[in-house]
Design an enzyme around this catalytic site. Sequence first.
Site, PDB file in Angstrom:
ATOM      1  N   HIS A 128      33.911  51.327  41.889  1.00 17.37           N
ATOM      2  CA  HIS A 128      33.446  51.816  43.000  1.00 17.37           C
ATOM      3  C   HIS A 128      32.697  53.252  42.760  1.00 17.37           C
ATOM      4  O   HIS A 128      32.981  54.245  43.248  1.00 17.37           O
ATOM      5  CB  HIS A 128      34.680  52.080  44.044  1.00 17.37           C
ATOM      6  CG  HIS A 128      36.198  52.601  43.581  1.00 17.37           C
ATOM      7  ND1 HIS A 128      36.156  53.542  42.590  1.00 17.37           N
ATOM      8  CD2 HIS A 128      37.166  52.122  43.838  1.00 17.37           C
ATOM      9  CE1 HIS A 128      37.151  53.577  42.237  1.00 17.37           C
ATOM     10  NE2 HIS A 128      37.926  52.765  43.154  1.00 17.37           N
ATOM     11  N   HIS A 177      39.144  53.748  37.714  1.00 17.07           N
ATOM     12  CA  HIS A 177      38.810  54.522  38.764  1.00 17.07           C
ATOM     13  C   HIS A 177      38.565  56.008  38.306  1.00 17.07           C
ATOM     14  O   HIS A 177      39.524  56.681  37.476  1.00 17.07           O
ATOM     15  CB  HIS A 177      40.347  54.691  39.652  1.00 17.07           C
ATOM     16  CG  HIS A 177      39.950  55.702  40.837  1.00 17.07           C
ATOM     17  ND1 HIS A 177      40.443  55.138  42.224  1.00 17.07           N
ATOM     18  CD2 HIS A 177      39.773  56.862  41.142  1.00 17.07           C
ATOM     19  CE1 HIS A 177      40.086  55.889  42.986  1.00 17.07           C
ATOM     20  NE2 HIS A 177      39.783  57.281  42.616  1.00 17.07           N
ATOM     21  N   ASN A 215      48.563  48.990  41.341  1.00 18.46           N
ATOM     22  CA  ASN A 215      49.269  50.320  41.975  1.00 18.46           C
ATOM     23  C   ASN A 215      50.261  49.848  43.052  1.00 18.46           C
ATOM     24  O   ASN A 215      50.141  50.216  44.058  1.00 18.46           O
ATOM     25  CB  ASN A 215      48.453  51.400  42.433  1.00 18.46           C
ATOM     26  CG  ASN A 215      47.232  50.908  43.523  1.00 18.46           C
ATOM     27  OD1 ASN A 215      46.977  49.614  43.555  1.00 18.46           O
ATOM     28  ND2 ASN A 215      46.905  51.673  44.329  1.00 18.46           N
ATOM     29  N   HIS A 255      46.330  49.915  54.873  1.00 22.57           N
ATOM     30  CA  HIS A 255      47.443  50.531  55.498  1.00 22.57           C
ATOM     31  C   HIS A 255      47.509  50.610  56.765  1.00 22.57           C
ATOM     32  O   HIS A 255      46.506  50.053  57.321  1.00 22.57           O
ATOM     33  CB  HIS A 255      46.998  52.319  54.932  1.00 22.57           C
ATOM     34  CG  HIS A 255      46.905  52.739  53.436  1.00 22.57           C
ATOM     35  ND1 HIS A 255      48.010  52.761  52.847  1.00 22.57           N
ATOM     36  CD2 HIS A 255      45.773  52.649  53.018  1.00 22.57           C
ATOM     37  CE1 HIS A 255      47.345  52.959  51.671  1.00 22.57           C
ATOM     38  NE2 HIS A 255      46.363  53.038  51.362  1.00 22.57           N
ATOM     39  N   HIS A 303      43.687  45.426  46.460  1.00 25.08           N
ATOM     40  CA  HIS A 303      45.132  46.135  46.431  1.00 25.08           C
ATOM     41  C   HIS A 303      45.699  45.358  47.383  1.00 25.08           C
ATOM     42  O   HIS A 303      45.582  45.714  48.621  1.00 25.08           O
ATOM     43  CB  HIS A 303      45.118  47.475  46.840  1.00 25.08           C
ATOM     44  CG  HIS A 303      44.302  48.352  45.906  1.00 25.08           C
ATOM     45  ND1 HIS A 303      44.575  49.100  44.990  1.00 25.08           N
ATOM     46  CD2 HIS A 303      42.942  48.629  45.851  1.00 25.08           C
ATOM     47  CE1 HIS A 303      43.540  49.788  44.200  1.00 25.08           C
ATOM     48  NE2 HIS A 303      42.620  49.637  44.854  1.00 25.08           N
ATOM     49  N   PHE A 304      46.826  44.455  46.848  1.00 25.02           N
ATOM     50  CA  PHE A 304      47.993  43.953  47.937  1.00 25.02           C
ATOM     51  C   PHE A 304      49.260  44.793  47.704  1.00 25.02           C
ATOM     52  O   PHE A 304      49.023  45.986  47.132  1.00 25.02           O
ATOM     53  CB  PHE A 304      48.074  42.507  47.577  1.00 25.02           C
ATOM     54  CG  PHE A 304      46.881  41.530  47.800  1.00 25.02           C
ATOM     55  CD1 PHE A 304      45.940  41.827  48.787  1.00 25.02           C
ATOM     56  CD2 PHE A 304      46.360  40.102  47.264  1.00 25.02           C
ATOM     57  CE1 PHE A 304      44.715  41.312  49.004  1.00 25.02           C
ATOM     58  CE2 PHE A 304      45.480  39.489  47.615  1.00 25.02           C
ATOM     59  CZ  PHE A 304      44.502  40.042  48.557  1.00 25.02           C
ATOM     60  N   ARG A 305      50.244  44.644  48.420  1.00 18.05           N
ATOM     61  CA  ARG A 305      51.100  45.614  48.241  1.00 18.05           C
ATOM     62  C   ARG A 305      52.628  44.985  47.726  1.00 18.05           C
ATOM     63  O   ARG A 305      53.683  45.414  48.112  1.00 18.05           O
ATOM     64  CB  ARG A 305      51.538  45.977  49.668  1.00 18.05           C
ATOM     65  CG  ARG A 305      50.210  46.898  50.119  1.00 18.05           C
ATOM     66  CD  ARG A 305      49.550  48.075  49.286  1.00 18.05           C
ATOM     67  NE  ARG A 305      48.469  48.750  50.004  1.00 18.05           N
ATOM     68  CZ  ARG A 305      47.721  49.538  49.148  1.00 18.05           C
ATOM     69  NH1 ARG A 305      47.850  49.714  47.971  1.00 18.05           N
ATOM     70  NH2 ARG A 305      46.787  50.113  50.029  1.00 18.05           N
ATOM     71  N   ASP A 319      37.851  46.485  47.103  1.00 19.00           N
ATOM     72  CA  ASP A 319      38.593  47.411  47.196  1.00 19.00           C
ATOM     73  C   ASP A 319      39.304  47.457  48.303  1.00 19.00           C
ATOM     74  O   ASP A 319      40.009  48.453  48.845  1.00 19.00           O
ATOM     75  CB  ASP A 319      38.085  48.878  46.997  1.00 19.00           C
ATOM     76  CG  ASP A 319      38.877  49.917  46.766  1.00 19.00           C
ATOM     77  OD1 ASP A 319      40.225  49.827  46.154  1.00 19.00           O
ATOM     78  OD2 ASP A 319      38.542  50.975  46.542  1.00 19.00           O
TER      79      ASP A 319
HETATM   80  O1  DOR Z   1      41.244  54.490  48.948  1.00 15.12           O
HETATM   81  C1  DOR Z   1      42.090  53.944  48.023  1.00 15.12           C
HETATM   82  N1  DOR Z   1      42.762  53.362  48.220  1.00 15.12           N
HETATM   83  N2  DOR Z   1      41.468  54.015  46.669  1.00 15.12           N
HETATM   84  C2  DOR Z   1      42.150  53.759  45.691  1.00 15.12           C
HETATM   85  O2  DOR Z   1      41.905  54.136  44.276  1.00 15.12           O
HETATM   86  C3  DOR Z   1      43.624  53.149  45.995  1.00 15.12           C
HETATM   87  C4  DOR Z   1      43.633  52.532  47.407  1.00 15.12           C
HETATM   88  C5  DOR Z   1      45.178  51.964  47.775  1.00 15.12           C
HETATM   89  O3  DOR Z   1      45.681  51.356  47.014  1.00 15.12           O
HETATM   90  O4  DOR Z   1      45.449  52.533  48.920  1.00 15.12           O
END
Ligand code: DOR
Length: 443
Positions: A235, A181, A96, A310, A64-66, A306
């Site tokens: 996962h 998921h 996401n 943050h 997951h990059f942002r 994964d």
């Molecule tokens: O812990 C998680 N963080 N699980 C996820 O399914 C999404 C991910 C996120 O994008 O922060």
Amino acid sequence: MSESFDLVVHGGTVFTPGGPVAADIGVRAGKTAAIGDLKSAKAAERYDASQLVVLPGVIDEQVHFREPGPTHKEDLESGTRGAVLGGVTALFEMPNTDPPTTTEAAINDKLARANGRAWTDYAFYVGASPENAEELGRLERLPGVCGVKMFMGSSTGSLLVADDENVARVLKFGSRRVTVHSEDDMRLQERSALVKDGADVSMHAEWRDVETAVRSTERLIRLARQHHRRVHVLHVTTAEEMDLLSAHKDIATVEVLPQHLTLAAPECYQRLGTLAQMNPPIRDARHRDALWAAINAGVVDCIGSDHAPHTLEEKARPYPRSPSGLTGVQTLLPLLLDHMAQGRLSLARLVDLTSAGPARIFGIAGKGRVARGYDADFTVVDLKAKRTITNAWIASRAGWTAFDGMDVTGWPKATIIRGQIVMRDDALQGTPIGAAVKFQETL
Ligand code: DOR
């Protein structure tokens, strides 16, 4: 006249489909052109791999990059930079983001952003939603798309397909493998009172309990069978799901994460607090042992990171307002090499899980093995190197790893993508040359 190559990787132990062999590799036009004794070959560039092992490039099928969205945590440049420093040559990025990747325009936007800024090769998932279900068969085949991602339980972001009717709609439209998921959102809602007004972070695994995961995976398999659709369960964290999934290998492939293989409750929550908070949660040693048993029994098809960055500031909010997710793309390989050094898996199994496995699951074209005609993607490793994982080494904008201070044996020495050395001895080389991954036509 001797043969000539753009690059010769010489003197290493090369992990071929048949196992390790002492050989040189000749690269031409980005592809592996020869494997053998190339001592007398001409080469524009040579890489000395003596004492090192040349693996097929590591493919991380879950990051997951942002970008677009909260790029203060990560963007496509910083995320892929961490990846090549950790020995990853290609990765698949999750939908996401903000906005979520649910339309053709959003996919094209990500592809345009990655162009010239990505250090690794890449593909993007299209996110499933009740609104775009009918469109998914078309969206999953767009260039640069690796497949569909469906969240059956809410996590970071707004994507959610919670009820059977909509899960069935998603499975109905399209034919490539749907990644999932798997946490039952109805049960998560029912039990949210357990943590709603604040609780210790160790309650995370109680709220999102074993039953939450098992119920969802049972529903998923039932619906996948009804709709004859192959699924990839991301996962997986419980012993019970591994028992279930071992009986459905014809329709469901399985991913596990280094986080769940390395850490265990309650110790991880006592030591790391919310830095160990993720979805699905890290559970106790009974489950961790079951994941290792499933790896060694062949139930697990691949290991992804994964990577879910943050910031420390966000993580410092009181639980449950602290976000879920750990960084991981850069530590994926060092952690697995260390597990290998500790005797938990063989190098052959590691290669199967990080390279051949993702290629097989997603039908990747021309990657996943060191073989003539395949992309010259190599992860060169020193199996004996003793190193310490530190926050200072982490390229992620989040700037931390849950494994800060951990001593490991085994380390990536070089990352080579389509014949270009992009990392050597912990330093980036050249400019970002990442390109979109291609998939087999017939899938
Ligand atoms: O812990 C998680 N963080 N699980 C996820 O399914 C999404 C991910 C996120 O994008 O922060």
